[in-house]
Design an enzyme around this catalytic site. Structure first.
Site, PDB file in Angstrom:
ATOM      1  CG  HIS A 120      -1.897   0.971   1.433  1.00 23.25           C
ATOM      2  ND1 HIS A 120      -1.639   2.269   1.785  1.00 23.25           N
ATOM      3  CD2 HIS A 120      -3.243   0.881   1.297  1.00 23.25           C
ATOM      4  CE1 HIS A 120      -2.790   2.937   1.869  1.00 23.25           C
ATOM      5  NE2 HIS A 120      -3.769   2.115   1.571  1.00 23.25           N
ATOM      6  CG  ASP A 199       0.673  -2.138   6.031  1.00 24.33           C
ATOM      7  OD1 ASP A 199      -0.268  -2.219   6.837  1.00 24.33           O
ATOM      8  OD2 ASP A 199       0.610  -1.498   4.968  1.00 24.33           O
ATOM      9  CD  GLN A 202      -6.965  -4.551   4.441  1.00 24.43           C
ATOM     10  OE1 GLN A 202      -7.924  -5.230   4.797  1.00 24.43           O
ATOM     11  NE2 GLN A 202      -7.086  -3.280   4.103  1.00 24.43           N
ATOM     12  CE  LYS A 225      -7.496   0.000   6.509  1.00 20.42           C
ATOM     13  NZ  LYS A 225      -7.982   0.380   5.203  1.00 20.42           N
ATOM     14  CB  CYS A 363      -3.642   3.241  -1.509  1.00 21.44           C
ATOM     15  SG  CYS A 363      -4.761   4.577  -1.170  1.00 21.44           S
TER      16      CYS A 363
HETATM   17  N1  PLP Z   1      -1.764  -0.604   4.526  1.00 21.54           N
HETATM   18  C1  PLP Z   1      -2.721  -1.376   4.000  1.00 21.54           C
HETATM   19  C2  PLP Z   1      -2.379  -2.757   3.534  1.00 21.54           C
HETATM   20  C3  PLP Z   1      -4.035  -0.902   3.912  1.00 21.54           C
HETATM   21  O1  PLP Z   1      -4.982  -1.665   3.400  1.00 21.54           O
HETATM   22  C4  PLP Z   1      -4.315   0.412   4.385  1.00 21.54           C
HETATM   23  C5  PLP Z   1      -5.648   0.987   4.225  1.00 21.54           C
HETATM   24  O2  PLP Z   1      -6.414   0.621   3.378  1.00 21.54           O
HETATM   25  C6  PLP Z   1      -3.276   1.164   4.941  1.00 21.54           C
HETATM   26  C7  PLP Z   1      -2.005   0.627   4.984  1.00 21.54           C
HETATM   27  C8  PLP Z   1      -3.507   2.529   5.469  1.00 21.54           C
HETATM   28  O3  PLP Z   1      -4.354   2.478   6.597  1.00 21.54           O
HETATM   29  P1  PLP Z   1      -4.883   3.817   7.256  1.00 21.54           P
HETATM   30  O4  PLP Z   1      -5.501   4.614   6.163  1.00 21.54           O
HETATM   31  O5  PLP Z   1      -5.884   3.341   8.265  1.00 21.54           O
HETATM   32  O6  PLP Z   1      -3.723   4.499   7.872  1.00 21.54           O
END
Ligand code: PLP
Length: 405
Positions: A120, A199, A202, A225, A363
């Site tokens: 992401h 990260d 998910q 999430k 993203c």
């Molecule tokens: N990393 C992954 C794999 C994600 O799916 C997301 C959000 O969709 C993020 C990072 C970013 O999360 P946040 O917007 O809650 O900071």
């Protein structure tokens, strides 16, 4: 699992969108919140609101105790060794930015950072910026993704040269659904002395997270999430790492002593929590995690897996479908395209039929470039979704495709 009872805990699901019952399949973007979480938020403001750590008065003590209890709960939930390893942040993105800022004392010119091709933007851009700020003297290396959405660990091993100072990888891909083999990845990295950040945006909602068993050095996730509120998240960091790294932001709470000449900093975890924290966020995150725990992690994963397999099978029956992400170990996400129909057009028509899916690059633009596509349609499932909803979704996709062809 009694889905009908669970659905009663999520009143938002019981509504019509464009004259049709809402089918909410955008859970990878954010999950809905159970009544327990919503009530925890209002209860806090009705009965407990006060600033933490600073007051001798009753309410301040109540809020402080609840906030620290939430930290302890999160620590136990992910099996951290010590609650000092739990830093409350705004979410995954802030957790990773925090780390990328303080890691500037560890990752120096001549060093390298390894990420993967399925990250992401939140686990890509902060590391890219770190490299750029070194004038190109720190290098970002990207482990490519296989076509089926898996990672090549043999190749990873070769990439982990002595220059590598960090491996940053997603636990579960938000596009492909791939559940990465974290234990093997961590073992490979640690053999070469490379710390690992996962990260977990998910991962936290769709896999058991035991940071000690996984062996990770850092784990970042967001409350929203996993049925919690927006604006709260966590950075888990091994105590030894967080102790050696410098502070992130400066101001109240994170100090020990301040004079005009010099400031010394507070102990962990406060060293990383400058300013008034999101107290209600932490408290209601605890409520969300308790809700998941009481429902039963295993049961939730099994239910989501059933939905994923059923949806995948049904989608595959549609002529011209391409599914992105065919890893053997997948979580509740299915990304697809049909013929050359633009994902946005399909998403718009599904919305007309009351179905919420996400369309676009999710993203993860480099991953879209890898597959040479503009984006995908993504359906993602949560504990409250049903097989009947999958049927409604499949019929709606067929109808929309018929209109767009
Ligand atoms: N990393 C992954 C794999 C994600 O799916 C997301 C959000 O969709 C993020 C990072 C970013 O999360 P946040 O917007 O809650 O900071």
């Amino acid at each position: 699992m009694d889905i009908e009872r669970i659905r009663k805990d999520f009143p938002i699901l019981d509504q019509q969108v464009n004259g049709q019952p809402l089918v909410y399949f955008d859970n990878a973007a954010t999950t809905q919140k159970p009544l327990a979480v919503i009530r925890r938020i209002s209860d806090y403001y009705l009965k407990e609101n006060s600033n933490v750590h600073r007051g001798v008065h009753h309410l301040s003590q109540v809020a402080t105790e609840a906030y620290e209890n939430a930290r302890n709960f999160v620590a136990n939930y992910i099996n951290a060794e010590d609650s000092k390893e739990i830093i409350f942040t705004r979410g995954t993105t802030e957790s990773i930015n925090l780390l990328a800022t303080v890691m500037r004392s560890w990752i120096l010119p001549g060093d390298e950072i390894v990420i993967t091709g399925m990250e992401h933007h939140s686990n890509l851009v902060p590391w890219q910026q770190l490299c750029e700020s070194s004038g190109g003297k720190i290098k970002l290396k990207v482990l490519p993704v296989n076509l089926d959405g898996t990672l090549d660990l043999g190749f990873l091993e070769k990439m982990l040269t002595p220059q590598v100072k960090l491996l940053a990888v997603t636990h579960i891909s938000n596009v492909l659904g791939t559940i990465n083999p974290v234990k093997e990845i961590v073992e490979l990295a640690h053999k070469k002395g490379v710390p690992v950040l996962l990260d977990g945006a998910q991962g936290i909602a769709h896999a058991k997270v035991d940071v000690q068993e996984l062996g990770v050095d850092f784990y970042a996730f967001s409350g929203h999430k996993i049925y919690g509120p927006m604006g709260i998240g966590v950075l888990y960091g091994r105590f030894t790492w967080l102790k050696r790294l410098p502070p992130y932001q400066f101001g109240g709470e994170m100090i020990d002593r301040v004079t005009f000449k010099k400031t010394t900093f507070n102990e962990l975890p406060y060293k990383y929590e400058a300013g008034t924290p999101n107290v209600v966020g932490a408290l209601s995150l605890e409520t969300a995690l308790r809700y998941v725990q009481q429902t039963g992690l295993e049961k939730i994963f099994q239910h989501e897996d059933k939905l994923l397999k059923y949806a995948t099978e049904k989608l595959k029956e549609i002529e011209g479908v391409r599914i992105f992400g065919q890893a053997p170990n997948k979580a509740a996400v299915v990304s697809f395209l049909i013929d050359d129909i633009h994902p946005y057009d399909l998403g718009m028509l599904l919305d007309q039929m009351g179905i919420a899916v996400r369309t676009g690059h999710h993203c993860a633009e480099p991953l879209m470039n890898f597959y040479c596509i503009p984006g995908t349609v993504r359906a993602s499932f949560a504990m409250y979704n049903t097989l009947k909803e999958v049927d409604i979704f499949i019929n709606a996709v067929k109808k929309a495709v018929g209109m767009l062809r």
